[in-house]
Motif scaffolding. Structure first.
Motif, PDB file in Angstrom:
ATOM      1  N   ALA A 256       0.820  -1.212   0.000  1.00 27.02           N
ATOM      2  CA  ALA A 256       0.000   0.000   0.000  1.00 27.02           C
ATOM      3  C   ALA A 256       0.856   1.265   0.000  1.00 27.02           C
ATOM      4  CB  ALA A 256      -0.931   0.012   1.207  1.00 27.02           C
ATOM      5  N   HIS A 257       2.126   1.165   0.358  1.00 28.54           N
ATOM      6  CA  HIS A 257       3.017   2.328   0.427  1.00 28.54           C
ATOM      7  C   HIS A 257       4.174   2.237  -0.561  1.00 28.54           C
ATOM      8  CE1 HIS A 257       0.934   2.271   4.305  1.00 28.54           C
ATOM      9  NE2 HIS A 257       1.042   3.593   4.249  1.00 28.54           N
ATOM     10  N   SER A 258       4.088   1.298  -1.517  1.00 30.66           N
ATOM     11  CA  SER A 258       5.200   1.075  -2.439  1.00 30.66           C
ATOM     12  C   SER A 258       5.439   2.251  -3.377  1.00 30.66           C
ATOM     13  CB  SER A 258       4.996  -0.211  -3.233  1.00 30.66           C
ATOM     14  OG  SER A 258       3.830  -0.134  -4.019  1.00 30.66           O
ATOM     15  N   ALA A 259       4.390   2.910  -3.830  1.00 27.87           N
ATOM     16  CA  ALA A 259       4.566   4.039  -4.752  1.00 27.87           C
ATOM     17  C   ALA A 259       5.294   5.183  -4.057  1.00 27.87           C
ATOM     18  CB  ALA A 259       3.207   4.509  -5.273  1.00 27.87           C
ATOM     19  N   GLU A 260       4.909   5.471  -2.818  1.00 26.27           N
ATOM     20  CA  GLU A 260       5.571   6.543  -2.068  1.00 26.27           C
ATOM     21  C   GLU A 260       7.037   6.204  -1.823  1.00 26.27           C
ATOM     22  OE1 GLU A 260       5.443   8.763   2.288  1.00 26.27           O
ATOM     23  OE2 GLU A 260       4.082   7.086   1.906  1.00 26.27           O
ATOM     24  N   ALA A 261       7.316   4.941  -1.462  1.00 26.70           N
ATOM     25  CA  ALA A 261       8.700   4.517  -1.196  1.00 26.70           C
ATOM     26  C   ALA A 261       9.535   4.611  -2.478  1.00 26.70           C
ATOM     27  CB  ALA A 261       8.711   3.096  -0.652  1.00 26.70           C
ATOM     28  N   ALA A 262       8.970   4.189  -3.606  1.00 21.21           N
ATOM     29  CA  ALA A 262       9.686   4.253  -4.883  1.00 21.21           C
ATOM     30  C   ALA A 262       9.977   5.689  -5.279  1.00 21.21           C
ATOM     31  CB  ALA A 262       8.884   3.540  -5.968  1.00 21.21           C
ATOM     32  N   ARG A 263       9.025   6.577  -5.025  1.00 26.10           N
ATOM     33  CA  ARG A 263       9.228   8.005  -5.344  1.00 26.10           C
ATOM     34  C   ARG A 263      10.341   8.592  -4.491  1.00 26.10           C
ATOM     35  NH1 ARG A 263       7.737  12.476  -2.926  1.00 26.10           N
ATOM     36  NH2 ARG A 263       6.316  11.466  -1.478  1.00 26.10           N
ATOM     37  N   LEU A 264      10.334   8.269  -3.180  1.00 26.44           N
ATOM     38  CA  LEU A 264      11.367   8.795  -2.281  1.00 26.44           C
ATOM     39  C   LEU A 264      12.730   8.166  -2.534  1.00 26.44           C
ATOM     40  CD1 LEU A 264       9.324   8.908   1.041  1.00 26.44           C
ATOM     41  CD2 LEU A 264      10.043  10.856  -0.367  1.00 26.44           C
ATOM     42  N   MET A 265      12.731   6.926  -3.008  1.00 24.02           N
ATOM     43  CA  MET A 265      13.978   6.228  -3.306  1.00 24.02           C
ATOM     44  C   MET A 265      14.698   6.881  -4.477  1.00 24.02           C
ATOM     45  SD  MET A 265      14.568   2.178  -4.097  1.00 24.02           S
ATOM     46  CE  MET A 265      13.947   2.158  -5.765  1.00 24.02           C
ATOM     47  N   GLY A 266      13.932   7.370  -5.422  1.00 27.05           N
ATOM     48  CA  GLY A 266      14.536   8.002  -6.597  1.00 27.05           C
ATOM     49  C   GLY A 266      14.894   6.972  -7.640  1.00 27.05           C
ATOM     50  N   PRO A 267      15.585   7.416  -8.704  1.00 32.66           N
ATOM     51  CA  PRO A 267      15.944   6.492  -9.781  1.00 32.66           C
ATOM     52  C   PRO A 267      16.935   5.439  -9.298  1.00 32.66           C
ATOM     53  CG  PRO A 267      16.732   8.728 -10.262  1.00 32.66           C
ATOM     54  CD  PRO A 267      16.002   8.781  -8.971  1.00 32.66           C
ATOM     55  N   SER A 268      16.792   4.220  -9.803  1.00 31.85           N
ATOM     56  CA  SER A 268      17.665   3.114  -9.390  1.00 31.85           C
ATOM     57  C   SER A 268      19.022   3.238 -10.009  1.00 31.85           C
ATOM     58  CB  SER A 268      17.082   1.765  -9.787  1.00 31.85           C
ATOM     59  OG  SER A 268      15.748   1.668  -9.344  1.00 31.85           O
TER      60      SER A 268
END
Length: 151
Positions: A139-151
């Motif tokens: 449920a929080h994967s999109a927010e985590a991916a956004r905060l993580m930034g580009p791989s």
């Protein structure tokens, strides 16, 4: 996993070859204000590694036993010192240390001798993983991916 009465599904956020990189990602997300209790670091392909650190002789076993016994003796000395009015703290601690070290040395030497040479080494055992996956509550994967930034 159940959190606050709800079933939680986790999805992979990133995969790393070493634990330090996975930890760095969690730290980065924490610094960005992400709710880190929504994350997991999962070790994949676990195996145990026993690093042999040296040869163990009866003398060394006695010395290790004396060290352990000394600490236990100091603890017992502190206990007796608390409940023995009029006793000298120094003498009670010193007696506990010496008696503990003596008995520890005896038990260490006897215990090692009883192995009859089957375990004549010291070692440290750890578990290691081939890789580490940082998982996030779906449920929080999109927010985590956004905060993580580009791989």
């Amino acid at each position: 996993m159940t959190v606050e009465g709800q079933s939680v599904q986790y999805t992979e956020l990133a995969k790393f070859e070493d634990y330090g990189s996975a930890q760095a990602l969690v730290d980065k997300l924490s610094d960005a204000g992400f709710e880190v209790r929504r994350l997991r670091i999962v070790g994949n392909d676990l195996h145990s590694v026993e690093q042999v650190t040296g040869r163990l002789t009866v003398g060394k076993a006695a010395l290790l036993g004396a060290g352990s016994g000394a600490w236990f003796g100091v603890l017992i000395g502190l206990f007796f010192g608390l409940f023995s009015p009029g006793a000298s703290w120094i003498s009670v601690l010193l007696a506990g240390l010496l008696i503990g070290a003596g008995w520890g040395a005896i038990f260490g030497a006897v215990a090692h001798s009883m192995t009859r040479g089957r375990r004549d080494f010291t070692s440290v055992k750890v578990f290691e993983a081939a890789s580490y996956t940082v998982m996030v509550d779906a449920a929080h994967s999109a927010e985590a991916a956004r905060l993580m930034g580009p791989s």
